[in-house]
Design an enzyme around this catalytic site. Structure first.
Site, PDB file in Angstrom:
ATOM      1  N   LYS B 157     -52.783 -30.933  58.209  1.00  0.00           N
ATOM      2  CA  LYS B 157     -52.700 -29.517  57.830  1.00  0.00           C
ATOM      3  C   LYS B 157     -53.929 -29.061  57.057  1.00  0.00           C
ATOM      4  CE  LYS B 157     -48.298 -28.210  56.790  1.00  0.00           C
ATOM      5  NZ  LYS B 157     -47.075 -28.157  55.941  1.00  0.00           N
ATOM      6  N   GLY B 164     -48.144 -21.939  59.563  1.00  0.00           N
ATOM      7  CA  GLY B 164     -48.176 -22.946  60.618  1.00  0.00           C
ATOM      8  C   GLY B 164     -49.477 -22.977  61.388  1.00  0.00           C
ATOM      9  N   LYS B 200     -45.915 -36.250  55.935  1.00  0.00           N
ATOM     10  CA  LYS B 200     -44.972 -36.926  56.817  1.00  0.00           C
ATOM     11  C   LYS B 200     -44.246 -35.873  57.630  1.00  0.00           C
ATOM     12  CE  LYS B 200     -41.489 -40.442  57.275  1.00  0.00           C
ATOM     13  NZ  LYS B 200     -42.188 -40.917  58.496  1.00  0.00           N
ATOM     14  N   LYS B 236     -42.320 -18.708  63.353  1.00  0.00           N
ATOM     15  CA  LYS B 236     -40.921 -18.292  63.289  1.00  0.00           C
ATOM     16  C   LYS B 236     -40.631 -17.211  64.328  1.00  0.00           C
ATOM     17  CE  LYS B 236     -41.297 -19.092  58.346  1.00  0.00           C
ATOM     18  NZ  LYS B 236     -41.587 -18.435  57.065  1.00  0.00           N
ATOM     19  N   ASN B 289     -45.245 -19.005  49.347  1.00  0.00           N
ATOM     20  CA  ASN B 289     -45.954 -17.842  49.865  1.00  0.00           C
ATOM     21  C   ASN B 289     -45.942 -16.763  48.792  1.00  0.00           C
ATOM     22  OD1 ASN B 289     -46.511 -18.862  52.515  1.00  0.00           O
ATOM     23  ND2 ASN B 289     -44.327 -18.656  52.913  1.00  0.00           N
ATOM     24  N   ARG B 291     -46.438 -13.591  48.442  1.00  0.00           N
ATOM     25  CA  ARG B 291     -46.548 -12.245  49.023  1.00  0.00           C
ATOM     26  C   ARG B 291     -45.192 -11.819  49.565  1.00  0.00           C
ATOM     27  NH1 ARG B 291     -45.975 -14.438  54.080  1.00  0.00           N
ATOM     28  NH2 ARG B 291     -47.235 -16.271  54.480  1.00  0.00           N
ATOM     29  N   VAL B 294     -42.763 -11.475  56.235  1.00  0.00           N
ATOM     30  CA  VAL B 294     -42.336 -10.759  57.441  1.00  0.00           C
ATOM     31  C   VAL B 294     -40.811 -10.600  57.445  1.00  0.00           C
ATOM     32  CG1 VAL B 294     -42.224 -10.861  59.960  1.00  0.00           C
ATOM     33  CG2 VAL B 294     -44.299 -11.605  58.786  1.00  0.00           C
ATOM     34  N   ARG B 337     -37.959 -11.361  65.741  1.00  0.00           N
ATOM     35  CA  ARG B 337     -39.344 -10.879  65.802  1.00  0.00           C
ATOM     36  C   ARG B 337     -39.628 -10.450  67.238  1.00  0.00           C
ATOM     37  NH1 ARG B 337     -43.291 -14.225  61.782  1.00  0.00           N
ATOM     38  NH2 ARG B 337     -41.759 -14.677  60.160  1.00  0.00           N
TER      39      ARG B 337
END
Lengths: 226, 454
Positions: B157, B164, B200, B236, B289, B291, B294, B337
């Site tokens: 990452k 993501g 992991k 998502k 996050n 903020r 969504v 969404r």
């Protein structure tokens, strides 16, 4: 001279206002016959041109029909483009700037409203004797015209006409073409938005053919960058 | 309170913030790029200002353009929405230096929580369990050593990433060798920072998140959790609250622990703590996050709280004014969404003109969108067309309302994932509340798409 707004612009005529596709605007169209020409361009020619352009790999297409020509340019997705001229915004210095188009205008799609708009744009265009090209704002900030410039002065493409102050950093407003400084569309110290029309560059009447060529060169140069 | 806010974002969230400003009686200026001139937010705004070309780096991601727009329009605060500059500590700092308020956590708080790796260590110290992972990776050799220690499969990452993006699933040392350099250059290109770490990978996990709000005085509440397990490639698609995977006791425990940890760690403003929950029900903290998210509408529908208004008030230095006891979450809400993506063509993003649009209605139905008939979806930004959220007294009724609303929703002229949503709602795994984050990727979307066409 194409003055496009955003992508998908269609422009027609010796001078062009611009409009969302499929529509045209013309300058010097003073007679009934010209109205018919506009209708023919809008109804017959443009849809066919749009299809042609979409099917081709070309960025721009231009055709001539008698006194009229129509030029289509692909949306900016096909390449980054310089900020084009667009409908100017109203606003007071130090205050907010209102979007130039009302929701109803942007949402309008009927042919009737489209015609009305063409008529309005033609009326505006008729006021201008020579072909105007406009230097636009490179950023959102505060406009200051260059002090040693004045209406009537000759400038070359790329000459600095003023600056837009972005948080203390000055960005140049430059002449897009060779010509003569015309009307200033924003006051010194006025808050301006990105792409806002600031200074007109006039191309003398007798150099119109030349101007059209120069605009073509400019368009070609822009496309070349893409 | 502020007198005028610059909305430095686009799409549905620009409209959402505009609505919050109007209900609070605060002026609002919508900042838009040339490509968004016709967006609904720009049209509905009392004031709108073009800040740059379509390229987000010169408009929505340009700190000078955004701040200059706020200054020339006389705003005293900037709402960054989500994405773009919303979690950028440097931006928040410059906003403050210009005498304006950044609507979100203060710059130093963003700074403290900027690195995911450091945040995990910080919140671990305050009582949250974290997934075994590595520190910042020095090089490929270091990555291989760490992966061997943690045990495959692992996720590689980017430290500066989010949502993501830029993440890769690695199952073997060979995959790690081939992916390391690519991941590094992608992180550099995507986030301007090539720091990577390993984590992991929990197979068959659920993705849960806890919504918190902390004011300047350290008063804090949580607003329950959201279950975001319906994902495709870590993005998502459907979110719901409450999570069908948690008992009430487990929910209370997780939410209370989360809010306690962030208060102790010095967090401020709205925040979302994301957790992966394994098959045993153990929740591992993964990231925060800083903020508005969504999927906030489903929390709003169950709690009745206007979270954007709350976010603005906290940024203005006002106390929360409510305690945990005042937060009552009722019923069940699901968000879909609506994306301009073609599920039949590997979810390729679609752009073009919306020829027709009809929003669904009825009890408990909410539509957050910036589209309208005639709107041209620009190709430059993400594919989110809007969010359909439904609320009902319980989960099965929420599913029924969701299906009815999806049948009613019409987006003509552009391919969307509406049918995929209906297929997921009809799927037994979803109905049983047993979706794990890998479901769509494991079985593929084709069976869902096919089922939806029946």
């Amino acid at each position: 001279m194409p003055q496009d707004r955003q992508g998908g612009t269609a422009a027609a005529g010796r001078d062009a206002g611009a409009a969302a596709e499929p529509s045209v605007a013309g300058l010097d169209a003073r007679t009934e016959r010209d109205h018919k020409a506009i209708s023919r361009l809008a109804d017959d020619l443009l849809p066919a041109l749009i299809a042609k352009l979409a099917a081709s790999g070309l960025g721009e297409i231009e055709v001539r029909d008698g006194d009229w020509k129509a030029r289509l340019r692909k949306p900016i997705g096909t390449g980054d483009r310089k900020p084009g001229g667009r409908s100017s915004v109203e606003g007071l210095p130090g205050h907010g700037i209102t979007a130039g188009r009302s929701p109803s205008a942007a949402l309008a799609h009927s042919a009737g409203e489209e015609r009305d708009r063409l008529a309005r744009e033609k009326a505006q265009a008729d006021e201008t004797a020579s072909v105007p090209i406009v230097a636009t704002s490179p950023a959102v900030g505060v406009f200051q015209p260059r002090k040693d410039t004045a209406v009537g002065m000759h400038v070359r493409a790329g000459d600095r006409l003023g600056t837009v102050d972005v948080l203390g950093v000055r960005e140049d407003v430059v002449a897009p073409v060779d010509g003569v400084i015309g009307l200033s569309l924003a006051e010194a110290g006025e808050a301006v938005e990105y792409g806002q029309e600031l200074v007109r560059i006039e191309l003398p009447e007798n150099s119109r053919g030349l101007a059209a060529n120069s605009a073509d060169r400019e368009a070609a140069a822009v496309l070349g960058e893409a | 309170m502020f007198s005028k806010i610059l909305i430095a974002n686009r799409g549905e969230i620009a409209l959402r913030v505009l609505r919050a400003c109007r209900t609070l009686g605060i002026g609002a200026v919508v900042a838009y790029s040339e490509a968004d001139r016709d967006s609904l937010a720009a049209q509905l705004a009392d004031e709108a200002i073009c800040i740059g070309p379509a390229d987000a780096r010169r408009s929505y991601l340009s700190a000078p353009a955004v701040i200059s727009a706020a200054v020339v329009t006389g705003c005293d605060a900037i709402h960054p929405g989500y994405g773009f500059l919303s979690e950028d500590a440097g931006f928040a700092d410059v906003v403050r230096a210009h005498g304006l308020t950044f609507i979100g956590p203060p710059a130093e708080v963003l700074e403290r929580f900027a690195s995911k790796e450091a945040t995990r260590r910080l919140l671990e110290a305050h009582g949250l369990r974290t997934i075994p992972g590595s520190g910042m990776l020095r090089d490929e050799e270091h990555a291989l050593e760490e992966a061997a220690r943690i045990g495959y499969p692992v996720l590689i990452k980017p430290s500066a990433g989010g949502g993501g993006k830029g993440m890769r699933l690695i199952r073997t040392p060979h995959e790690l060798e081939t992916s390391f350099k690519v991941s590094r250059s992608e992180a550099k290109a995507g986030f301007g920072d090539d720091s990577l770490y390993l984590e992991k990978y929990l197979e068959d996990n659920r993705h849960l998140e806890v919504q918190v709000a902390v004011d300047r005085f350290g008063q804090a509440i949580h607003m329950g959790e959201r279950d975001c397990s319906v994902q495709r490639r870590h993005q998502k698609i459907i979110e719901e609250t409450p999570s069908p995977a948690l008992s009430d006791a487990a929910r209370q425990e997780l939410c209370a622990r989360a809010v306690r940890a962030v208060v102790e760690a010095g967090y401020e403003n709205l925040g979302t703590l994301e957790f992966l929950v394994d098959a045993k029900g153990d929740a591992y903290f993964i990231e925060i996050n800083c903020r508005i998210q969504v999927e906030h509408p489903i929390t709003e529908m169950c709690t009745g709280i206007d979270m954007v208004a709350m976010q603005i008030a906290i940024a203005a230095g006002e106390p929360l004014g409510i305690t945990q006891a005042d937060v009552v979450s009722e019923g069940h809400a699901i968000e879909f969404r609506i994306l301009a993506e073609d599920p039949g063509k590997d979810f390729r993003p679609q752009s073009g003109q919306i020829l027709g649009y009809l929003a669904p209605g009825g009890p408990g139905v909410r539509m957050d969108t910036h589209i309208y008939a005639g709107y041209e979806v620009p190709p430059y930004y993400d594919s989110l067309l809007g969010k359909l959220s439904v609320w009902a007294p319980d989960r099965s009724q929420a599913i029924a309302r969701g299906d009815a609303a999806l049948r009613e929703l019409l987006v003509d002229g552009i391919t969307t994932n509406i049918d995929l949503h209906r297929a997921i709602l009809a799927n037994e795994v979803f109905i049983d509340g047993k979706v794990t984050t890998n479901l769509l990727d494991r079985v593929g979307s084709a069976p869902f798409v096919a089922a939806g066409n029946r």
